[in-house]
Scaffold this active site. Structure first.
Site, PDB file in Angstrom:
ATOM      1  N   LYS A 221      71.549 -61.326  57.097  1.00  0.00           N
ATOM      2  CA  LYS A 221      71.974 -59.976  56.692  1.00  0.00           C
ATOM      3  C   LYS A 221      71.215 -58.919  57.493  1.00  0.00           C
ATOM      4  O   LYS A 221      71.753 -57.858  57.798  1.00  0.00           O
ATOM      5  CB  LYS A 221      71.771 -59.788  55.192  1.00  0.00           C
ATOM      6  CG  LYS A 221      72.620 -60.755  54.397  1.00  0.00           C
ATOM      7  CD  LYS A 221      72.405 -60.662  52.910  1.00  0.00           C
ATOM      8  CE  LYS A 221      73.009 -61.853  52.216  1.00  0.00           C
ATOM      9  NZ  LYS A 221      72.271 -63.123  52.461  1.00  0.00           N
TER      10      LYS A 221
ATOM     11  N   CYS B 271      72.921 -65.556  46.022  1.00  0.00           N
ATOM     12  CA  CYS B 271      73.928 -66.590  46.303  1.00  0.00           C
ATOM     13  C   CYS B 271      74.004 -67.542  45.106  1.00  0.00           C
ATOM     14  O   CYS B 271      73.997 -68.743  45.269  1.00  0.00           O
ATOM     15  CB  CYS B 271      73.619 -67.334  47.597  1.00  0.00           C
ATOM     16  SG  CYS B 271      72.016 -68.134  47.602  1.00  0.00           S
TER      17      CYS B 271
END
Ligand SMILES: C[S@@+](CC[C@H](N)C(=O)[O-])C[C@H]1O[C@@H](n2cnc3c(N)ncnc32)[C@H](O)[C@@H]1O
Length: 417
Positions: A256, A370
């Site tokens: 990210k 996640c």
């Protein structure tokens, strides 16, 4: 090296010593001596045996006394059943090789391995026959009951059942195009067909592939990086403007982070923190490979960072990881204790509080995990918003994994009112 033996050694490390399968398997790719076919077979054996371990153990235990059987021999038998039932491998090869491997482990077990493996060919042993019929689907798919119950409680029975089924479906390789190195037009013209890439239906600049590309030029030159589509959404939704001040609180391995740099076109600054020293090298390699130049990388506990003000903050928090079971199936084999769960929830909460204190008055914050677990996601954010009435939620979504052939993921974007 014998592929089955290699797979067994990896399985032992993962199941007995809590190592991560993807790390051990990725080391294999670096071994020049192994052919692509061997590596693919080992991947299949390792992932499959872990995915179905709960079921395989249940069946094998009908035929052995686990208390009196060497643990590596038990894993070998699970691997045999996996090959016979799920890979339709030729029993002759499976059994012969298993007997040879057993001899190496402990000669006394070769007879047992031979006899039990032959019995495992009989389909009557494959049946799941348990009192609680509601648990059959979980057991058949090697899915832990406790996690099924948790998802059912958090969402619904249908959702939990769908999650069980999807958790063993092989995931595609998802990659992000790095526009710091190559334009979309040039990339698609030269590589789309060559690597049989499909455009993601979820997010721009992402592609899906059936092939691993980490040894290919497009990866080495930094044109693409491996990243799940939903993971890409976190940076995409934060969407930092050029020249802004950004904080990435938990950044390894940098998926990210490098995406944020790409969105900002290498302008402004991103202060990126990571607790674990041993991950720094990989993050730095990724920054270099992808041509990222606006990151100030620091190895430090994000709870101890100086409270400067940032325009954008990404808190991609440490979590239980139930959204990535397809890639890291061993996660479902380890149930966290009450204390471990509470510690994780407290850490997420403290990191959120830190993010709050670092947020500029026009600042925006993305919290992501996640995992599929309301306590770590929706409930965590609800409590955060109760504590901070000046913050409002502007986007929230849970992905279960079936939507776009993606990982399970949670994203919430917030800003100061
Ligand atoms: C979900 S992963 C981050 C993934 C990363 N954002 C990416 O996209 O590549 C969470 C990371 O947080 C790190 N971590 C855990 N506790 C931390 C803390 N207190 N401060 C900083 N990093 C932490 C872990 O080592 C792990 O690398």
């Amino acid at each position: 090296m014998n592929s089955r033996k290699e797979a067994l050694n990896i399985l032992f490390e993962v199941i007995k010593n809590n190592k991560f399968s993807n790390k051990l398997l990725n080391n294999l790719i670096k071994k020049e001596a192994m052919s692509k076919e061997d590596i693919a077979f080992i991947f299949k054996l390792v992932y499959g045996t872990i995915q179905y371990k709960i079921y395989l153990e249940y069946v094998v235990n009908k035929l052995i006394d686990p208390e009196k059987t060497d643990y590596k021999i038990q894993i070998l038998l699970w691997m045999n059943l996996y090959q016979i039932k799920f890979l339709n491998s030729k029993p002759y090869y499976v059994i012969n090789e298993a007997v040879e491997i057993a001899k190496d482990i402990n000669k006394n077990y070769s007879g047992l391995v031979n006899k039990v493996s032959k019995s495992l060919l009989e389909e009557k042993y494959w049946e799941v026959d348990i009192k609680n019929k509601q648990n059959i689907l979980s057991l058949e798919n090697g899915f832990p009951f406790w996690l099924f119950k948790k998802i059912e409680k958090d969402y619904s029975r249908d959702q939990a059942e769908e999650f069980v089924l999807i958790s063993n479906v092989e995931s595609k390789i998802s990659m992000r195009l790095n526009t710091l190195k190559i334009s979309k037009e040039e990339f698609e013209k030269n590589y789309l067909e060559k690597y049989e890439l499909k455009n993601s239906k979820l997010i721009n600049y992402f592609y899906l592939s059936n092939k691993n590309i980490v040894n290919e030029d497009i990866f080495k030159k930094g044109y693409v990086t491996i990243q799940d589509q939903t993971s890409g959404l976190a940076s995409h939704i934060l969407n930092p403007r050029k020249e802004s001040k950004v904080l990435d609180m938990c950044c390894a391995p940098g998926g990210k982070l490098t995406h944020l740099a790409q969105i900002m076109q290498n302008t402004g600054t991103i202060d990126a923190y990571e607790l674990q020293e041993n991950k720094m090298k990989l993050i730095q390699e990724n920054l270099n490979r992808l041509g990222v130049e606006n990151v100030n990388l620091v190895c430090k506990n994000a709870l101890d960072i100086d409270e400067r003000k940032y325009n954008y903050i990404l808190l991609d928090a440490p979590c239980s990881g139930y959204g990535v079971l397809r890639r890291k199936p061993e996660i479902k084999l380890k149930k966290h204790s009450e204390t471990e769960t509470q510690n994780l929830l407290n850490l997420q909460l403290e990191l959120l509080e830190k993010a709050y204190r670092c947020l500029d008055k026009d600042g925006e914050l993305v919290y992501s995990t996640c995992t599929i677990n309301k306590d770590e996601n929706e409930n965590q954010i609800e409590k955060f918003l109760e504590r901070h009435k000046d913050i409002e939620k502007i986007f929230e979504k849970v992905f279960f994994g079936r939507e776009y052939d993606n990982d399970g993921f949670y994203i919430c974007k917030m800003k100061i009112k």
